[in-house]
Design an enzyme around this catalytic site. Structure first.
Site, PDB file in Angstrom:
ATOM      1  N   CYS A 197       0.718   6.777   9.905  1.00  0.00           N
ATOM      2  CA  CYS A 197       1.284   5.699   9.087  1.00  0.00           C
ATOM      3  C   CYS A 197       2.807   5.733   9.016  1.00  0.00           C
ATOM      4  O   CYS A 197       3.434   4.703   8.744  1.00  0.00           O
ATOM      5  CB  CYS A 197       0.730   5.785   7.668  1.00  0.00           C
ATOM      6  SG  CYS A 197      -1.066   5.839   7.579  1.00  0.00           S
ATOM      7  N   HIS A 332       4.989   3.572  -0.093  1.00  0.00           N
ATOM      8  CA  HIS A 332       3.867   3.591   0.851  1.00  0.00           C
ATOM      9  C   HIS A 332       2.772   2.701   0.267  1.00  0.00           C
ATOM     10  O   HIS A 332       2.281   1.802   0.923  1.00  0.00           O
ATOM     11  CB  HIS A 332       3.398   5.027   1.043  1.00  0.00           C
ATOM     12  CG  HIS A 332       2.336   5.204   2.075  1.00  0.00           C
ATOM     13  ND1 HIS A 332       2.423   4.677   3.338  1.00  0.00           N
ATOM     14  CD2 HIS A 332       1.142   5.860   2.021  1.00  0.00           C
ATOM     15  CE1 HIS A 332       1.336   4.998   4.036  1.00  0.00           C
ATOM     16  NE2 HIS A 332       0.544   5.701   3.253  1.00  0.00           N
ATOM     17  N   HIS A 372      -2.319  -2.786   5.401  1.00  0.00           N
ATOM     18  CA  HIS A 372      -1.693  -1.600   5.997  1.00  0.00           C
ATOM     19  C   HIS A 372      -1.568  -1.798   7.505  1.00  0.00           C
ATOM     20  O   HIS A 372      -2.557  -1.712   8.240  1.00  0.00           O
ATOM     21  CB  HIS A 372      -2.539  -0.373   5.683  1.00  0.00           C
ATOM     22  CG  HIS A 372      -1.864   0.931   5.978  1.00  0.00           C
ATOM     23  ND1 HIS A 372      -0.799   1.052   6.850  1.00  0.00           N
ATOM     24  CD2 HIS A 372      -2.099   2.187   5.513  1.00  0.00           C
ATOM     25  CE1 HIS A 372      -0.426   2.307   6.910  1.00  0.00           C
ATOM     26  NE2 HIS A 372      -1.194   3.012   6.109  1.00  0.00           N
TER      27      HIS A 372
END
Length: 420
Positions: A197, A332, A372
């Protein structure tokens, strides 16, 4: 005596050189161009800003041209080969590519991972946004830093008889960055990074280091993610990590997991002094960055609070910025039960130092809009922050109805951007 004067001059020269080296190691890096492709028709920074400023949710049901969601969907996380959500963030037109524009034959283009095609297009558009003609970079020390995690296209190639001499270069991760350097004639550092990520933010960090060390005069950094099979959804369904409604709900009481999305984002970076000298528009300034690893936590994929605190402190120290000076943090913020409380606690612990009680840190996450986007997630956050600075407005964080009860809101100096 003359030798003493000479010695003093030499010492002063050495001191000046050391000061110059120290400055170069900490010199701010300018963002001079941006390009992006994200769900719901985001094709450039302008459409990206419109999406987040108007609070648009870019997540949709899985398009029928990708795979049969009716056959794959099952709300039971124990159902093998099934996915627990019907939704995600998807790009359109990933099968379209003007190969001739980039000097690539149609035959070779067919064997190219669409992620490579998307990177080429977005990189070109990023240079255009910076006002830099690509032909002027031929032979330059421009660096290319690309984040990429999925390599699914190779699995769709078929048997050994399908190998045509282009499948290898078309599906190899290292070529994702190397092809940009090749097509544009760039001779600076060129690398593909996979840190999951964080991939596209790590590329920005590496690009900043490379610029400060003089390895390159200009750098392009970012990342890309396309999901060509339902594998990522099926796998994360087994981990019970996907939101049932397909929406990331960062910091919210009803947060129940993340959702997978696609995208590509690139930025052009330059030493601030060079950007000013070259007359390039300075969209924002990166003063510092840092990278570390969680080390051992309560699980391979579980976050580690103390490690998060350490990397924030390190970035602030590298930037020469006091914790109390930070006004906004683009998080995040995946909307997972475990991740959000740990992240907010780490931020609050560090950024509370010297901060007045009536000036909390505003927090938000673009994942509430996009989902995401994985290897392209960090650069999406960076582009959002640059656009927010340009427009003087922090966009609303979506899907935040009630605060997560596992976060100590009364004790931490943080506030969610529940409105613009």
């Amino acid at each position: 005596m003359s030798w003493q004067r000479d010695a003093l001059v030499t010492i002063e020269k050495l001191r000046a050189k050391l000061q110059q080296v120290e400055y170069e190691q900490k010199e701010p890096i300018a963002v001079v161009g941006m390009g992006c492709r994200y769900p719901r028709g985001v094709s450039d920074p302008g459409t990206f800003w419109r999406l987040i400023d108007e609070g648009i949710d870019a997540v949709t049901e899985v398009p029928s041209e990708r795979w049969d969601v009716d056959a794959l969907y099952d709300p039971d996380p124990n159902a093998l080969g099934k996915m627990t959500t019907r939704s995600g963030g998807f790009l359109t037109g990933i099968d379209r590519f003007d190969s001739g524009f980039f000097g690539i034959s149609p035959r070779e283009a067919v064997s190219m991972d669409p992620q490579q095609r998307l990177l080429l297009e977005t990189s070109w558009e990023t240079l255009e946004h910076a006002g830099i003609a690509a032909e002027r970079l031929v032979g330059s020390s421009t660096g290319v830093f690309v984040g990429l995690s999925y390599q699914e296209y190779g699995t769709l190639a078929g048997g050994l008889e399908r190998l045509d001499g282009y499948v290898g270069t078309g599906t190899t991760a290292s070529v994702a960055s190397g092809r940009i350097s090749y097509v544009l004639g760039l001779q600076g550092p060129s690398m593909t990074v996979d840190t999951a990520c964080s991939s596209s933010l790590v590329t920005v960090h590496l690009a900043c280091q490379s610029l400060r060390q003089g390895e390159c005069s200009l750098a392009m950094a970012g990342g890309v993610t396309l999901m060509l099979t339902p594998g990522p959804f099926v796998e994360f369904s087994r981990l019970r990590g996907l939101a049932a409604d397909g929406r990331c709900k960062p910091f919210s009481a009803n947060a129940d997991g993340t959702t997978w999305s696609e995208g590509c984002g690139m930025v052009v970076l330059e030493r601030l002094s060079d950007a000013r000298r070259n007359g390039h528009s300075v969209l924002a300034v990166i003063r510092g960055s840092a990278v570390n690893q969680d080390g051992r936590s309560n699980g391979l994929s579980a976050p580690n609070g103390p490690s998060q605190e350490a990397v924030i402190r390190s970035a602030l120290a590298q930037a020469g910025v006091k914790p109390s000076a930070v006004g906004y943090v683009e998080c995040h913020g995946t909307g997972t039960v475990l991740g959000d409380p740990i992240e907010v606690q780490a931020l609050g612990s560090v950024l509370s130092e010297g901060r007045e009680a009536d000036r909390p840190v505003i927090i938000g996450s673009v994942k509430s809009n996009l989902g995401h986007t994985q290897a392209a997630a960090g650069v999406a956050s960076l582009i959002k922050v640059v656009l927010s600075l340009q427009h003087g407005r922090i966009p609303k964080n979506l899907h935040f109805e009630a605060p997560n009860p596992h976060i100590a809101w009364d004790e931490l100096p943080v506030k969610v951007a529940s409105e613009a």
